[in-house]
Motif scaffolding. Structure first.
Motif: not given
Length: 633
Positions: A108-111, A348-351, A403-405, A474-475
């Motif tokens: 996530v940091g790279s994005l 998932t929250h990171g995304f 969904l993820s959450g 997408l994540g």
């Protein structure tokens, strides 16, 4: 029960043995960009992105090497060097918990780095910004990869320094400078708890290495004390009550900073500390775990309430982060039964939170940096990619089915209802409030009639900003199902954090799950009736007492001012008075007395020889008379 830790060296450990490169690469990037200064202006941002991506590649390779081992062999300690001779060896611990965080931080940091190329394209200090981003990533990686509390603490303080530099990056704005100082000071309060906890650990066990801490901790009183001290440190970094006041002010930094702090790095450090230090929270008879769960439940409600009244889109998301980290802390306070859901929700929250923060930045990019949602309206027509990706993140955070959450947050709620019913049902209430304030944000920003100023010309952001949004969304779509179903994440983490006697399972039709979905639906409907169906006022209405309570962050700053700042001012004024009238009075009075006496005595010295001769004569006469008098006696 934790598995055995295999000790290796950089020369014999393959990719895992060279995992220090994950930290070294972004650290080298920060060094080059800061030392070579303006000579790197033209390509510095590209170097920052390259170093972060290279660190991500190392993390991915280390992950695949790790899963190639059996479950009982997935803990590798990489010895680097002797940090404090005879006391602390510096090394890395590569296990399922640390590698999960490393993948999140670097991925996530790279994005966020890539997104920043477009967002900061017109900033004359862009090179320095990327240097600070690299420093932030390197410090956070050291925090989660270190195999002892000393290394963790160094990374902990490095994250604090990087956050100070990034929050106050636009230091020409007084509000940014004040926010940076506030974040720094509040976090030092939590850091004091962590540092004292480390002292107690050293005194009790004679070591600060994770491998030397017994699974069952120490005696119950000592374990409780250590647990509460570590919890204080976690509250500071993760903006949990009562050390949450810095988080919303931290929005003064550039939006990519907000995404990095709130999604992939700083605020997740407290959750990592609690889970990594499970030995101090879950021995039999310890109340530290209950304290963690209570803090999490209280904070998730407080953050949700704050989010309901914020018109600043970034501060609304900040309140959301405070609330979602509260869910993670609640899950972490439930022990091995809740660890997997807590870490799953963290990932998932990171995304989806990075997706929404960067989406907010995309909106600001097209709206002349306007942050007031009352000045938006109808932006879905002008920013379709930003709208779709933001909307996916919105559905994930409110727990929309599949969904993820839905899998991770609702998993925490269900586990909490089973183990701590009161706290679990408070979490259900928090989910309903989440449905309201997040829907309010979406309706005010992307729906309704336009309310922006005439000089605003909303437009979609360039690909360098929208592509990271697409990947992050997408994540947010399906990552939660992959991590939670079949206990995939729990079994992966078990060698590092333990495994409950009975494996938890996600039951979507449990009473708590149905109640959560029902309250979320109610929250969405209320938000639609107030902000979607009717026109939103461009000027903030006065609101009720509760609205004012939320707008002022539950009077957290006022409370801190009353309890700490004002008494501190009185104490300093009393010290100044005592110094001026007491210490200075004595010293100055003594000096004045000596000065006055010396001035009078100085008059005796006339400088005339006849005066001195007369003095000598008189003295000799007096002495002679005295001797004669004594002789007669």
């Amino acid at each position: 029960m934790e598995s055995h830790i295999a000790e290796i060296t950089p020369h014999t450990g393959g990719v895992i043995g060279n995992a220090w490169l994950m930290i070294a690469l972004p650290l080298i990037g920060a060094f080059i960009l800061l030392v070579f200064n303006r000579f790197t202006n033209r390509w510095g941002h590209l170097l920052g992105v390259a170093m972060s991506l290279a660190s991500f590649v190392v993390a991915v390779l280390a992950f695949f090497e790790l899963i190639g081992f059996g479950a009982e062999e997935r803990r590798r300690a990489v010895h680097l060097y002797e940090f404090i001779p005879g006391m602390v060896d510096m090394g890395l611990l590569i296990d399922p918990l640390s590698i999960s965080f490393a993948l999140l931080i670097t991925g996530v940091g790279s994005l966020i780095h890539i997104y920043s190329i477009g967002y900061m394209s017109h900033d004359e200090h862009r090179r320095r910004f990327f240097a600070y981003l690299n420093l932030f990533v390197a410090a956070m990686l050291l925090l989660v990869l270190a195999d002892n509390y000393v290394g963790l603490f160094i990374g902990w303080e490095g994250v604090g320094l990087a956050s100070y530099l990034l929050i106050g990056f636009w230091q020409f704005k007084p509000s940014a400078a004040v926010a940076a100082k506030k974040a720094f000071v509040v976090n030092r309060v939590g850091d004091f708890g962590l540092l004292v906890g480390m002292f107690v650990i050293w005194t009790t066990f004679g070591s600060l290495a994770f491998k030397d801490i017994p699974v069952n901790g120490a005696e119950s009183g000592t374990t409780l004390a250590i647990g509460l001290l570590l919890l204080l440190g976690a509250c500071g970094k993760s903006a949990q009550l009562p050390l949450q006041s810095w988080l919303l002010d931290a929005m003064e930094g550039p939006t990519p900073v907000s995404a990095l702090i709130h999604a992939a790095t700083m605020v997740t450090a407290g959750v990592y500390l609690v889970v990594r230090s499970g030995a101090f929270f879950f021995p039999e008879g310890s109340g530290a775990a209950l304290a963690v769960a209570i803090v999490g439940a209280a904070t998730l409600l407080a953050g949700a309430i704050i989010g309901c009244a914020k018109d600043d889109i970034k501060k609304g998301l900040a309140g959301s982060t405070m609330s979602q980290i509260g869910y993670m802390m609640l899950g972490a306070g439930l022990g091995p039964a809740g660890y997997a859901f807590a870490i799953g929700h963290l990932i998932t929250h990171g995304f989806f939170k990075a997706d929404m923060f960067l989406g907010a930045g995309s909106v600001m990019h097209g709206m002349n940096d306007e942050v007031n949602m009352r000045k938006y309206g109808g932006l879905r027509k002008f920013m379709p990619i930003t709208f779709i990706t933001f909307f996916i993140g919105y559905l994930a955070i409110i727990g929309f089915p599949l969904l993820s959450g839905y899998f991770t947050k609702d998993g925490i709620i269900e586990t909490a209802v089973h183990h701590q019913p009161i706290l679990g049902w408070l979490a259900v209430l928090g989910a309903g409030i989440t449905g309201f304030y997040m829907s309010r944000m979406v309706f005010m920003t992307f729906f309704g009639e336009k309310r922006w100023a005439d000089d605003a010309h909303p437009h979609e952001s360039p690909l360098v900003m929208t592509v990271p949004l697409m990947i992050l969304s997408l994540g947010a779509l399906g990552l939660g199902a992959y991590l939670v179903l079949s206990n995939r994440l729990l079994l992966f983490l078990a060698p590092a954090v333990g495994q409950p006697e009975v494996l938890p399972h996600f039951a979507p039709f449990a009473p708590s799950g149905l109640a959560t979905l029902g309250l979320v639906a109610v929250g969405v409907i209320i938000a639609w009736m107030r902000y979607g169906r009717v026109e939103v006022p461009s000027v903030q209405p006065r609101g009720s007492f509760l609205t004012t309570f939320a707008r002022r962050d539950l009077y957290g700053d006022a409370l801190n001012e009353s309890l700490f700042m004002r008494p501190g001012q009185w104490l300093t004024r009393l010290a100044v008075f005592f110094d001026n009238r007491g210490i200075d009075g004595i010293v100055n009075g003594l000096a004045a007395g000596i000065g006055g006496s010396s001035g009078r005595l100085r008059r005796v010295q006339t400088g005339f020889a006849r005066t001195y001769a007369l003095s000598i004569f008189i003295g000799a006469a007096l002495l002679t008379g005295a001797l004669l008098l004594v002789g007669n006696i």
